[in-house]
Design an enzyme around this catalytic site. Structure first.
Site, PDB file in Angstrom:
ATOM      1  N   LYS A   1       0.852  -1.200   0.000  1.00  0.00           N
ATOM      2  CA  LYS A   1       0.000   0.000   0.000  1.00  0.00           C
ATOM      3  C   LYS A   1       0.884   1.246   0.000  1.00  0.00           C
ATOM      4  O   LYS A   1       1.885   1.300   0.725  1.00  0.00           O
ATOM      5  CB  LYS A   1      -0.901  -0.031   1.235  1.00  0.00           C
ATOM      6  CG  LYS A   1      -2.014   1.005   1.244  1.00  0.00           C
ATOM      7  CD  LYS A   1      -2.883   0.843   2.496  1.00  0.00           C
ATOM      8  CE  LYS A   1      -4.048   1.823   2.513  1.00  0.00           C
ATOM      9  NZ  LYS A   1      -4.848   1.691   3.757  1.00  0.00           N
TER      10      LYS A   1
ATOM     11  N   SER B   1      -9.799   2.084   2.745  1.00  0.00           N
ATOM     12  CA  SER B   1      -8.909   2.806   1.862  1.00  0.00           C
ATOM     13  C   SER B   1      -7.992   1.909   1.035  1.00  0.00           C
ATOM     14  O   SER B   1      -7.522   2.322  -0.016  1.00  0.00           O
ATOM     15  CB  SER B   1      -8.050   3.755   2.685  1.00  0.00           C
ATOM     16  OG  SER B   1      -7.176   3.024   3.538  1.00  0.00           O
TER      17      SER B   1
ATOM     18  N   SER C   1      -9.832  -0.304   6.905  1.00  0.00           N
ATOM     19  CA  SER C   1      -9.234  -0.157   5.573  1.00  0.00           C
ATOM     20  C   SER C   1      -8.529  -1.393   5.034  1.00  0.00           C
ATOM     21  O   SER C   1      -8.161  -1.430   3.863  1.00  0.00           O
ATOM     22  CB  SER C   1      -8.245   1.014   5.572  1.00  0.00           C
ATOM     23  OG  SER C   1      -8.943   2.228   5.593  1.00  0.00           O
TER      24      SER C   1
END
Lengths: 499, 496, 99
Positions: free
Chosen positions: B80, B155, B179
């Site tokens: 990420k 997210s 997330s």
């Protein structure tokens, strides 16, 4: 209004009572920064003592320095504070380019040490200054302003930031308001900062040098009519010497009194002390009050000092400087006035060590406060950094005691010591002063020459120094020209008390 | 040769260690897959082709030297973009960090590198991890491999989509309010949020420091546990890192895979049952719970009366911390600077930079957090939210006296179409209704595929007590034996 | 009644250094109002005697020994800087605090 403006603190105190408060910041002398493992030494190239943490790089996290926590607890204990059983770091949020995260890690409503006091002596009176809190925070970076006058922010067109100092541990010591000092308020302020400096120096946690910024002071001052509530206070910053502490309080007292006398009101504001004029000027008034939005720093866990740990730290506290000074004063047999001179010269430790090395207190004091203080003053350095050590002075005093050096020659030797030429014995040898120190023959020859020429000797004793030439000639003759004429002359003059 | 992109991470590790396939071949296969599909999925913001091949070759060379390889050596992984990767662009999907290459690695990156894993690149996300759909990325949306017209969750939509689309067998996510788990649920993948402090935050670009937790994203429970084992454990650079060994997560996943949950007590939160979930989601979750009962688990209803205040408390605590964490993006030390024309003051340049560099959701949350911390509002908002946090923790502690784990839907709804929740920020926030309580408490939670609704994946969330991460892996792995694996259809939907 | 006014939003934007324009102010004011009304529900909980939780995992005294570790070089430190000069970060003129 100018006609009524008070000219002295006595005039001010005739109408108003001053209340002062001091906020002192001390940079700790830890090896590493408060929340990262970067070094803290002065003078490195810009931005070379930085890492992701103290540069505030995204993703970096703080970890508190144990040595800084211990130093703060020791300062708190030395100031008779209670140590919090549990406390947290908080973030103080505001934008400024010298603060890499745009918040400062500090402590807010949970300081590490609270509620202590410090007794100070002013004009023979003991004044107890209450300590509200001692807390720990991180220092900011250094900003260089370009394009304005002499590096000031005012008028600058751009600024350059160096983060080497960002994150250095900073201890903030805040007094309770000090009321009732009257005309002595400026002196109390100065005495407090002096005593605080001595205590922190004795703890060995900071070099507490005001001129280098490792000890900084903000002075709060207010005036009120007798019996009335305390007045609005101002905070004076940029107070960079002990003398300035005193001057800043005095100047604020005079200024505020003249404002109040004229029916004006004191604005709660930050003011800046100006070294050149000795007065204070207001800071830029902000259109809205700063809201720091303090909250507990989620990146750091609470501190809960174990009472056992605190006791261990308490056991490391040195004798308080005030107690120690009194003890040494008695041991050395000096007057309070002389002791004050010793303290002001920064010579307490030096004399103590010199005495410990076998020198008499009088001799130690004579050398440190005399010749060496003069040389330090000339060179513009602290006495401790003049280049001579207590061991040097002790050796020198011994040579004098043994009759191998006269005072005058000893001063020449000290010049060599200060110049880094070596120990007194080495300098005596290297500078050819050994004729004095190593031959009984030379001393004997001088004695003989004096005995043989009593009339000449008496002239010299009476101040006709030029007459010594005849004696020098006699000695030179007796030593077959191997003695140093100047040394012989010095020796003769010294022996005859004309040096 | 079989398609290595369909293999599990555990299988790949074994094959590479045995020499059946080289790390470089595995890496190239995944890079090829990315080249094939990522123009449609857009899971990646940056693909580090050269770095990946170099890292893979190192593993092959180590093997050639006879060195023993770890279980995930040579296995590719997607990271990420909120994790600092030395020399590799790291933007947190924000314009304000465009082009930033960190001069250091996050602790979990060092551990991933030390394990011989191969970073393929950086994945898309909602800007600064604020969002539940990846629509708030400054660099375009990521598409759900199950339906390219729908969101992949957020997210961490990029990490979940990359794993679901077989672009990577494993990925790293970060979970502040869900997330990792919510994207896992809506993409049919496994998303695991370890105990807060169980995985280091050093190098994770902070959103909400007291909640942020990095964790694994995978296609099966064992793989998640293997990755958890690699990245977990104490880190002296993170003060909030727990000084204790990683719970025995791999062993727990293997134990769960035997399909026996005899003696395990599972709690259903009464306050969650009436609320919010779409009927299809509720039905899939019911079926999954029945499956757990068939495996021997006992189901108990528990009450957590303060969970209903978790969402409001979260939307005060997280933005408050974010408002402070994101202050440093000021155009002085790194990233974007706007408006420096030689006339404007630094204050103006900072404001213009931040306005230009932050997207609307980030700006909204900064303002919300600034408000909640302001003098005069602090006690009513931030202070009160922290008290609610205490009450939620007490609810969890009371529940875990009765049961071993708690279960719930991971998110109330399946993947929704793009644009359907962006106009009303609070509607978006509801996606995290079930995931947020755990973040406030600090315990671990995992989302595992539980079935489908309307042809889209549904996730079951399993929550465990702090530092009992092993329990959730056991239950999750057991469920896996009862639920057929969810395989996304060939990438369909509009393509641009 | 609105929980937050347009003026308050403008004040927040200044505090947070966000150059929000007039149109955005209206949008944010409306949105923040909705969010604040929703999150204000935390106030419904009777929590007067409840201690706040700032850290979910109860650790204390996590400290570091005072030992220097290598950091970044000047070049690395300045590598991301929008503007640098003489080994330092260059910034536009700073509004001064002294008058």
């Amino acid at each position: 209004m100018t006609t009524t403006a008070p000219a002295t603190v006595e005039e001010v105190v005739a109408r108003y009572e001053p209340v002062i408060g001091l906020e002192t910041h001390v940079e700790l002398g830890t090896r590493t920064k408060m929340f990262c493992s970067c070094p803290t030494e002065f003078g490195a190239e810009p931005n070379t003592q930085v890492c992701p943490v103290c540069l505030g790089l995204p993703g970096s996290l703080p970890v508190a320095n144990k040595a800084a926590i211990e130093a703060t607890i020791r300062i708190g204990l030395a100031l008779n504070c209670s140590i919090a059983a549990w406390c947290r770091f908080a973030r103080k949020n505001y934008f400024y380019p010298d603060m890499p995260k745009d918040f400062q890690i500090s402590q807010y409503d949970e300081p590490l040490c609270v509620d202590g006091y410090l007794d100070v002596e002013v004009e023979g009176k003991t004044v107890r200054v209450g300590i509200e809190r001692v807390h720990l925070e991180e220092d900011t970076g250094k900003t260089l302003h370009i394009g304005g006058a002499t590096g000031r922010i005012h008028g600058a067109t751009e600024s350059l930031v160096d983060y080497n100092r960002a994150g250095i541990p900073l201890v903030e010591i805040v007094t309770k308001p000090v009321a009732g000092a009257g005309t002595l308020a400026p002196e109390v302020a100065r005495a407090y900062v002096t005593e605080l400096r001595d205590i922190i120096r004795s703890l060995g946690v900071s070099d507490v040098r005001m001129e280098q910024g490792s000890l900084r002071c903000d002075v709060n001052t207010s005036l009120n009519r007798p019996g009335a509530e305390w007045g609005t206070r101002t905070e004076t910053k940029n107070v960079n010497s002990l003398r300035s502490v005193e001057r800043a309080v005095r100047s604020e007292m005079l200024r505020q009194a003249s404002v109040l006398d004229a029916g004006g009101r004191i604005t709660q504001e930050t003011r800046h002390f100006r070294e050149d004029t000795g007065d204070t000027r207001p800071g830029r008034s902000k259109e809205e009050a700063t809201d720091y939005r303090y909250f507990p720093d989620p990146d750091l866990v609470p501190l809960a000092p174990d009472p056992v740990w605190v006791e261990e730290l308490k056991a490391t506290l040195p004798e308080p400087p005030r107690v120690r000074r009194e003890r040494l004063r008695e041991q050395w047999g000096v007057s309070e006035h002389d002791m004050e001179s010793i303290v002001n010269a920064g010579a307490v430790e030096l004399i103590e060590a010199t005495v410990a090395a076998g020198t008499s207190p009088d001799a130690a004091r004579k050398w440190w406060l005399g010749e060496l203080a003069r040389r330090a003053n000339e060179a513009g350095v602290e006495l401790a950094e003049v280049g001579a050590t207590p061991a040097h002075v002790a050796e020198l005093a011994r040579l004098v005691d043994e009759g191998k050096l006269t005072d005058k020659l000893a001063r020449a030797v000290l010049e060599g010591v200060v110049a880094g030429e070596g120990s007194p014995a080495e300098i005596v040898a290297a500078r050819g002063l050994e004729v004095v120190s190593d031959t009984g023959a030379l001393t004997a020859a001088v004695g003989e020459a004096i005995a043989a020429n009593p009339d000449v000797a008496q002239k010299v004793r009476d101040g006709k120094v030029a007459a010594a030439g005849a004696l020098v000639g006699a000695v030179m003759k007796a030593t077959k020209g191997q003695a140093d004429a100047k040394t012989v002359r010095d020796l003769i003059l010294s022996r005859l008390g004309a040096a | 040769m079989t398609d290595v992109t369909k293999a599990t991470a555990a299988e790949l590790g074994r094959m590479i260690a045995s020499g059946e396939v080289s790390a470089e071949e595995v890496t190239r296969a995944h890079l090829d897959r990315i080249a094939q599909v990522d123009d449609r999925v857009h899971a990646f913001l940056h693909v580090d082709t050269d770095g990946a091949i170099t890292a893979a070759r190192k593993v092959d060379e180590a093997r050639a030297r006879g060195e023993e390889l770890g279980p995930l050596a040579g296995v590719p992984i997607a990271i990420k973009d909120v994790i600092a990767t030395k020399g590799v662009p790291t933007t947190a999907a924000s314009k304000i960090l465009e082009g930033w290459r960190p001069p250091y690695n996050a602790t979990i990156m060092e551990r991933i590198n030390a394990a011989g894993m191969v970073m393929l690149g950086k994945t898309n996300m909602d800007e600064f991890a604020m969002g539940s759909s990846t629509e708030y990325s400054a660099y375009g949306v990521t598409r759900n491999p199950w339906d390219l017209d729908r969101i992949p969750g957020g997210s961490g939509g990029g990490s979940a989509a990359a794993v679901a689309a077989y672009e990577a067998p494993l990925a790293i996510g970060t979970d502040t309010g869900g997330s990792i788990r919510q994207p896992g649920a809506v993409t049919g993948t496994v998303g695991s949020k370890p105990t807060y402090g169980g995985t280091s935050r050093y190098g994770l670009i902070a959103f909400s420091s007291s909640l942020d937790t990095p964790g694994p994203v995978s296609r099966n429970v064992l793989d998640a546990a293997l990755l958890h084992q690699v990245i977990g454990g104490h880190d002296p650079r993170d003060s909030t890192s727990i000084p204790a060994p990683v719970p025995a997560v791999v062993e727990a996943a293997r134990l769960g895979a035997t399909g026996d949950l005899t003696g395990v007590r599972i709690g259903l939160v009464r306050e969650f049952s009436g609320e919010g979930a779409e009927p299809g989601v509720a039905a899939a979750v019911r079926d999954a719970i029945e499956a757990l009962v068939k495996l021997g688990a006992e189901v108990v209803e528990v009450s957590c009366p303060h969970f209903e205040y978790a969402l409001p408390a979260y939307y005060l605590i997280a933005p408050s911390e974010a408002s402070s964490n994101l202050a440093r993006f000021d155009g002085v030390r790194y990233g974007l600077r706007v408006g420096d024309d030689g006339q404007r003051s630094l204050e103006e340049v900072m404001s213009l930079t931040r306005e230009a560099g932050f997207g609307p959701e980030v700006t909204r949350r900064i303002m919300l957090g600034t408000y909640a911390l302001s003098s005069g509002y602090y006690e009513a908002y931030y202070g009160q939210a922290q008290k609610v946090r205490t009450l939620i923790t007490r609810d969890f502690n009371a529940a875990f006296e009765q049961v071993d784990v708690l279960v719930s839907p991971t998110t109330p709804f399946v993947a929704f179409p793009f644009g359907s929740r962006t106009s009303d920020p609070y509607q978006m926030y509801l996606a995290d209704l079930y995931t947020i309580p755990t973040n406030l408490y600090g315990g671990p939670a995992i989302s595992v595929p539980a079935g489908v609704s309307e042809g889209l994946p549904v996730g079951l969330q399993i929550m465990a007590p702090t530092m009992a991460d092993d329990r959730m892996y056991r239950v999750a792995a057991a469920l896996e034996t009862a639920i057929p694996p969810l395989t996304p259809p060939a990438l369909t939907g509009s393509n641009s | 009644m609105a929980a937050i006014s347009r003026e308050e939003v403008a004040h927040l934007a200044r505090l947070a250094r966000l150059a929000v324009n007039e149109t955005e102010l209206d949008t944010f004011a409306g949105q923040l109002d909705v969010i604040l009304q929703a999150v204000a529900r935390v106030g419904e909980v009777a929590a007067a005697d409840i201690p706040p939780t700032s850290h979910s995992i109860p650790l204390t005294n996590i400290l570091r020994d005072d030992v220097v570790q290598p950091g970044l070089t000047q070049q690395e430190a300045l590598s991301g800087a929008p503007d640098a000069q003489d080994g330092r970060f260059r910034v536009p003129r700073i509004l001064d605090e002294e008058a």
